[in-house]
Design a protein around this motif. Sequence first.
Motif, PDB file in Angstrom:
ATOM      1  N   ILE A  48     -13.416 -34.116  92.490  1.00 32.62           N
ATOM      2  CA  ILE A  48     -14.086 -35.316  92.007  1.00 32.62           C
ATOM      3  C   ILE A  48     -13.303 -36.071  92.898  1.00 32.62           C
ATOM      4  CG2 ILE A  48     -15.288 -37.175  91.455  1.00 32.62           C
ATOM      5  CD1 ILE A  48     -16.625 -34.988  91.013  1.00 32.62           C
ATOM      6  N   ALA A  49     -13.737 -37.044  93.837  1.00 30.21           N
ATOM      7  CA  ALA A  49     -12.738 -37.585  94.844  1.00 30.21           C
ATOM      8  C   ALA A  49     -13.541 -39.669  94.864  1.00 30.21           C
ATOM      9  CB  ALA A  49     -13.183 -38.340  95.796  1.00 30.21           C
ATOM     10  N   VAL A  50     -12.738 -40.273  94.660  1.00 32.87           N
ATOM     11  CA  VAL A  50     -13.391 -41.948  93.848  1.00 32.87           C
ATOM     12  C   VAL A  50     -13.417 -42.479  95.654  1.00 32.87           C
ATOM     13  CG1 VAL A  50     -13.780 -43.570  92.245  1.00 32.87           C
ATOM     14  CG2 VAL A  50     -13.380 -41.860  91.340  1.00 32.87           C
ATOM     15  N   SER A  78     -25.672 -43.548  88.135  1.00 34.96           N
ATOM     16  CA  SER A  78     -26.577 -43.391  88.843  1.00 34.96           C
ATOM     17  C   SER A  78     -26.096 -42.221  89.410  1.00 34.96           C
ATOM     18  CB  SER A  78     -27.034 -44.247  89.333  1.00 34.96           C
ATOM     19  OG  SER A  78     -27.692 -45.593  87.996  1.00 34.96           O
ATOM     20  N   LEU A  79     -26.688 -41.225  89.554  1.00 30.97           N
ATOM     21  CA  LEU A  79     -26.532 -39.691  91.156  1.00 30.97           C
ATOM     22  C   LEU A  79     -27.732 -40.963  92.048  1.00 30.97           C
ATOM     23  CD1 LEU A  79     -25.981 -36.981  91.675  1.00 30.97           C
ATOM     24  CD2 LEU A  79     -28.318 -36.384  90.959  1.00 30.97           C
ATOM     25  N   ARG A  80     -26.804 -40.367  93.352  1.00 35.85           N
ATOM     26  CA  ARG A  80     -27.671 -40.857  94.508  1.00 35.85           C
ATOM     27  C   ARG A  80     -27.088 -40.009  95.711  1.00 35.85           C
ATOM     28  NH1 ARG A  80     -29.955 -43.892  91.020  1.00 35.85           N
ATOM     29  NH2 ARG A  80     -30.548 -45.804  90.954  1.00 35.85           N
ATOM     30  N   LEU A  81     -28.424 -39.978  96.781  1.00 34.72           N
ATOM     31  CA  LEU A  81     -27.823 -39.409  98.165  1.00 34.72           C
ATOM     32  C   LEU A  81     -27.590 -40.597  98.725  1.00 34.72           C
ATOM     33  CD1 LEU A  81     -28.083 -37.088  99.169  1.00 34.72           C
ATOM     34  CD2 LEU A  81     -30.542 -37.550 100.539  1.00 34.72           C
ATOM     35  N   ALA A  94     -23.808 -38.764  94.827  1.00 33.38           N
ATOM     36  CA  ALA A  94     -22.754 -38.676  94.708  1.00 33.38           C
ATOM     37  C   ALA A  94     -22.830 -39.559  93.072  1.00 33.38           C
ATOM     38  CB  ALA A  94     -22.066 -40.179  95.604  1.00 33.38           C
ATOM     39  N   LEU A  95     -22.836 -39.599  92.377  1.00 32.52           N
ATOM     40  CA  LEU A  95     -22.083 -40.827  90.901  1.00 32.52           C
ATOM     41  C   LEU A  95     -21.601 -42.096  91.627  1.00 32.52           C
ATOM     42  CD1 LEU A  95     -20.938 -38.952  87.638  1.00 32.52           C
ATOM     43  CD2 LEU A  95     -23.940 -39.091  88.329  1.00 32.52           C
ATOM     44  N   VAL A  96     -22.924 -42.775  91.481  1.00 29.36           N
ATOM     45  CA  VAL A  96     -22.358 -44.706  92.050  1.00 29.36           C
ATOM     46  C   VAL A  96     -22.625 -45.452  90.827  1.00 29.36           C
ATOM     47  CG1 VAL A  96     -22.999 -44.550  93.717  1.00 29.36           C
ATOM     48  CG2 VAL A  96     -24.730 -45.509  92.357  1.00 29.36           C
ATOM     49  N   LEU A  97     -21.132 -46.160  90.833  1.00 29.15           N
ATOM     50  CA  LEU A  97     -21.513 -46.615  89.693  1.00 29.15           C
ATOM     51  C   LEU A  97     -21.042 -48.398  90.278  1.00 29.15           C
ATOM     52  CD1 LEU A  97     -19.167 -44.712  88.439  1.00 29.15           C
ATOM     53  CD2 LEU A  97     -19.908 -45.832  86.134  1.00 29.15           C
ATOM     54  N   CYS A 110     -17.909 -55.152  92.617  1.00 30.41           N
ATOM     55  CA  CYS A 110     -17.194 -54.226  92.812  1.00 30.41           C
ATOM     56  C   CYS A 110     -18.287 -53.321  92.772  1.00 30.41           C
ATOM     57  CB  CYS A 110     -16.199 -53.609  92.364  1.00 30.41           C
ATOM     58  SG  CYS A 110     -14.409 -55.129  92.198  1.00 30.41           S
ATOM     59  N   VAL A 111     -17.996 -51.414  93.636  1.00 32.87           N
ATOM     60  CA  VAL A 111     -18.878 -50.089  93.699  1.00 32.87           C
ATOM     61  C   VAL A 111     -17.799 -49.157  93.315  1.00 32.87           C
ATOM     62  CG1 VAL A 111     -20.676 -48.872  94.905  1.00 32.87           C
ATOM     63  CG2 VAL A 111     -20.490 -51.271  94.317  1.00 32.87           C
ATOM     64  N   GLU A 112     -17.944 -48.607  92.935  1.00 32.51           N
ATOM     65  CA  GLU A 112     -17.503 -46.852  92.790  1.00 32.51           C
ATOM     66  C   GLU A 112     -18.063 -46.115  92.931  1.00 32.51           C
ATOM     67  OE1 GLU A 112     -15.730 -45.447  89.112  1.00 32.51           O
ATOM     68  OE2 GLU A 112     -14.077 -47.667  89.537  1.00 32.51           O
ATOM     69  N   PHE A 113     -17.995 -44.584  93.719  1.00 34.02           N
ATOM     70  CA  PHE A 113     -18.672 -43.138  94.577  1.00 34.02           C
ATOM     71  C   PHE A 113     -18.117 -42.647  93.860  1.00 34.02           C
ATOM     72  CE2 PHE A 113     -20.405 -47.358  98.043  1.00 34.02           C
ATOM     73  CZ  PHE A 113     -20.676 -46.841  97.886  1.00 34.02           C
ATOM     74  N   HIS A 114     -18.329 -41.807  92.983  1.00 31.97           N
ATOM     75  CA  HIS A 114     -17.314 -41.019  92.922  1.00 31.97           C
ATOM     76  C   HIS A 114     -18.669 -39.473  93.398  1.00 31.97           C
ATOM     77  CE1 HIS A 114     -16.038 -42.456  88.675  1.00 31.97           C
ATOM     78  NE2 HIS A 114     -16.579 -42.937  89.692  1.00 31.97           N
TER      79      HIS A 114
END
Length: 227
Positions: A48-50, A78-81, A94-97, A110-114
Amino acid sequence: MWRGLWTLAAQAARGPRRLCTRRSSGAAAPGSGATIFALSSGQGRCGIAVIRTSGPSSGHALRILTAARDLPPARHASLRLLSDPRSGEPLDRALVLWFPGPRSFTGEDCVEFHVHGGPAVVSGVLQALGSVPGLRPAEAGEFTRRAFANGKLNLTEVEGLADLIHAETEAQRRQALRQLDGELGHLCRGWAETLTKRTLKYGHWRWPWVHIYEMPGAGRDSAQGHT
């Protein structure tokens, strides 16, 4: 060590007290008009990369990459394409926050893309973010600098965070975590308040050793050893 801490306390008492206090949340962060993005996890292949963003266009970037009308619930994964906004090509699932400011690390939106940590995935997401108007790659340390500018961290906590990231031993980790939790800042604030009271009492700056002995945590032997 004591010499360095006394210097911090003296500077805090003399002038601006940014050494031990957080900046006002009303202060503008450097480059606050821009939204920045960067890979926050380590380089190289990994599970996983953030990737993080910070700034006013973070929510817009999240909508663009997920082709969603609404933002996900705040602080919930949340799981998003993710898709490239230029071509529509899928990049990764990816999981996005979503962290709306001021309740975020930097105090900004802020947003995080996992994402999956393969080089092609990470590169594709970074390029996609770079294509969104208003976004630019972050400079080294810019996320932390914005957190400091927006009152989320004080200077001693910033130093503690850097030490924690670079800690290689258990002793280094414990010391850095204590500093990040505000232990050194609390000590400096107490010293600064004591020095400020002495300055006001005498009407000008003085450094009488007798008052150093009265400061919490400063023993006579330690003071004499660093004259």
